[in-house]
Design a protein around this motif. Structure first.
Motif, PDB file in Angstrom:
ATOM      1  N   ALA A  18      -2.361 -24.435   0.037  1.00 29.18           N
ATOM      2  CA  ALA A  18      -0.950 -24.696   0.314  1.00 29.18           C
ATOM      3  C   ALA A  18      -0.708 -25.256   1.703  1.00 29.18           C
ATOM      4  CB  ALA A  18      -0.135 -23.415   0.133  1.00 29.18           C
ATOM      5  N   ARG A  19      -1.564 -24.934   2.645  1.00 25.65           N
ATOM      6  CA  ARG A  19      -1.312 -25.312   4.042  1.00 25.65           C
ATOM      7  C   ARG A  19      -2.628 -25.415   4.792  1.00 25.65           C
ATOM      8  NH1 ARG A  19       0.777 -20.313   3.199  1.00 25.65           N
ATOM      9  NH2 ARG A  19       2.941 -20.946   3.560  1.00 25.65           N
ATOM     10  N   ASP A  40      -3.062 -21.040  -4.439  1.00 18.96           N
ATOM     11  CA  ASP A  40      -2.644 -20.301  -3.262  1.00 18.96           C
ATOM     12  C   ASP A  40      -1.751 -19.150  -3.698  1.00 18.96           C
ATOM     13  OD1 ASP A  40      -2.595 -21.192  -0.031  1.00 18.96           O
ATOM     14  OD2 ASP A  40      -1.089 -19.712  -0.619  1.00 18.96           O
ATOM     15  N   ASP A  42       0.869 -18.224  -2.167  1.00 22.59           N
ATOM     16  CA  ASP A  42       2.240 -18.674  -1.953  1.00 22.59           C
ATOM     17  C   ASP A  42       2.588 -19.738  -2.990  1.00 22.59           C
ATOM     18  OD1 ASP A  42       4.651 -19.764  -1.049  1.00 22.59           O
ATOM     19  OD2 ASP A  42       4.124 -19.525   1.064  1.00 22.59           O
ATOM     20  N   GLU A  45       4.979 -22.696  -1.849  1.00 16.03           N
ATOM     21  CA  GLU A  45       4.365 -23.639  -0.917  1.00 16.03           C
ATOM     22  C   GLU A  45       3.270 -24.457  -1.592  1.00 16.03           C
ATOM     23  OE1 GLU A  45       4.361 -25.493   2.785  1.00 16.03           O
ATOM     24  OE2 GLU A  45       5.719 -23.956   1.972  1.00 16.03           O
ATOM     25  N   LYS A  48       4.835 -27.102  -3.717  1.00 18.09           N
ATOM     26  CA  LYS A  48       5.396 -28.147  -2.867  1.00 18.09           C
ATOM     27  C   LYS A  48       4.306 -29.087  -2.372  1.00 18.09           C
ATOM     28  CE  LYS A  48       7.756 -28.791   1.577  1.00 18.09           C
ATOM     29  NZ  LYS A  48       8.319 -28.112   2.765  1.00 18.09           N
ATOM     30  N   THR A  49       3.212 -28.515  -1.858  1.00 18.43           N
ATOM     31  CA  THR A  49       2.097 -29.329  -1.365  1.00 18.43           C
ATOM     32  C   THR A  49       1.499 -30.168  -2.478  1.00 18.43           C
ATOM     33  OG1 THR A  49       1.569 -27.693   0.342  1.00 18.43           O
ATOM     34  CG2 THR A  49      -0.167 -29.262  -0.237  1.00 18.43           C
TER      35      THR A  49
END
Length: 304
Positions: A18-19, A40, A42, A45, A48-49
């Protein structure tokens, strides 16, 4: 040197996607034409990614072994057989060991080590019968040296390095590749190139590094640096993935120094306190809180 392998159309899974390093690696692989699946904890997130990269994003708690297996099954159902697994998910809570509670210890062992073992085993089971595939385990320079304030984290990363080395030998001749990623600080100026590897602090500027300062003479890596190294390891398969590349030669040279000399250099450059000094940093509080909630399936009595 052999021809670089194409990643176009390859099904690649990234945990912790995710990040940070996971997201940047996904972006770099997207440019290579890979078919990506990001997992992930999350869910918001990661979706979104994934949407930004035209990838598949699914919720994944890597500490839930049945759920992890089901996640990989779903990826293969939707995208095709797994070609690459990047075991990237990890956390780094900081505190002196005698101040670390057992819940934090177990959480790190479950996320940073047990999940990597399970993911690696699942990838072996799927890849070996086909005679192809690539497993990438993201470790750290903390897997090669010890850093005060992060004893359990160091223990998990040492274990990931050992796991990767053993699995590489188990898979020799099978067609399945293994790479172990060792990110560290950028090398010092030429005048200090004989310093012991212990002065390299495992800092890549992601949320995981919140509240950590800079040691003397060193510059932190960016997630993009690690992502580029992972892409290179997949295109030109090799086991040791040091970031930066010069770290390998540096380590070979500096290991010749006596331990006391290496530790003195680390103290002189402030490397021995970089992690320990951030343990109670207010700038790190939000990351520590999120890390504490990062493994819902890990129970305080050992159930998972």
């Amino acid at each position: 040197m052999g021809k670089h392998r194409s990643l176009r159309g390859k099904v690649i899974v990234i945990t912790g996607g995710a990040r940070g390093i996971g997201a940047k690696t996904a972006a770099a692989l997207r440019e290579q034409g890979a078919k990506l699946a990001l997992g992930d904890l999350d869910q918001v997130e990661v979706e979104k990614t994934a949407a930004e990269l035209d990838a598949l994003g699914l919720p994944l708690d890597v500490t839930d072994t049945r759920g992890f297996t089901a996640f990989l099954d779903e990826v293969e159902r939707r995208l095709g057989p797994l070609d690459v697994l990047v075991n990237n998910a990890g956390i780094m809570p900081l505190s002196p060991l005698d101040e670390e509670d057992d819940v934090s210890t177990r959480r790190q062992l479950e996320i940073n080590l047990h999940a990597v073992i399970h993911g690696t085993r699942e990838a072996m089971l799927r890849m070996r019968p086909r005679g192809s595939g690539h497993i990438v385990n993201v470790a750290s320079m903390a897997g090669k040296a010890g850093f005060p304030g992060a004893a359990t984290y160091c223990a998990t990363k040492h274990a990931v390095v050992g796991l990767s080395e053993a699995v590489r030998l188990e898979l020799r001749g099978s067609g399945v590749e293994v790479s172990c990623v060792i990110p560290a600080r950028r090398p010092p100026p030429p005048s200090t190139e004989a310093l012991r590897a212990a002065v390299f602090i495992p800092i890549v500027r992601t949320e995981l590094a919140s509240g950590l300062g800079e040691a003397k003479f060193f510059k932190s890596l960016q997630p993009e640096d690690v992502a580029a190294a992972i892409v290179d390891a997949l295109r030109r398969p090799h086991f040791d993935v040091f970031v930066p590349k010069s770290l390998d030669a540096m380590g070979r040279i500096t290991r010749l120094l006596p331990r006391a000399a290496g530790e003195w250099i680390a103290r002189t450059l402030g490397g021995d306190q970089l992690l320990a000094s951030a343990a109670h940093s207010s700038a790190r509080s939000s990351y520590e809180a999120r890390a504490a909630e990062s493994a819902p399936s890990v129970g305080t009595d050992g159930d998972s």
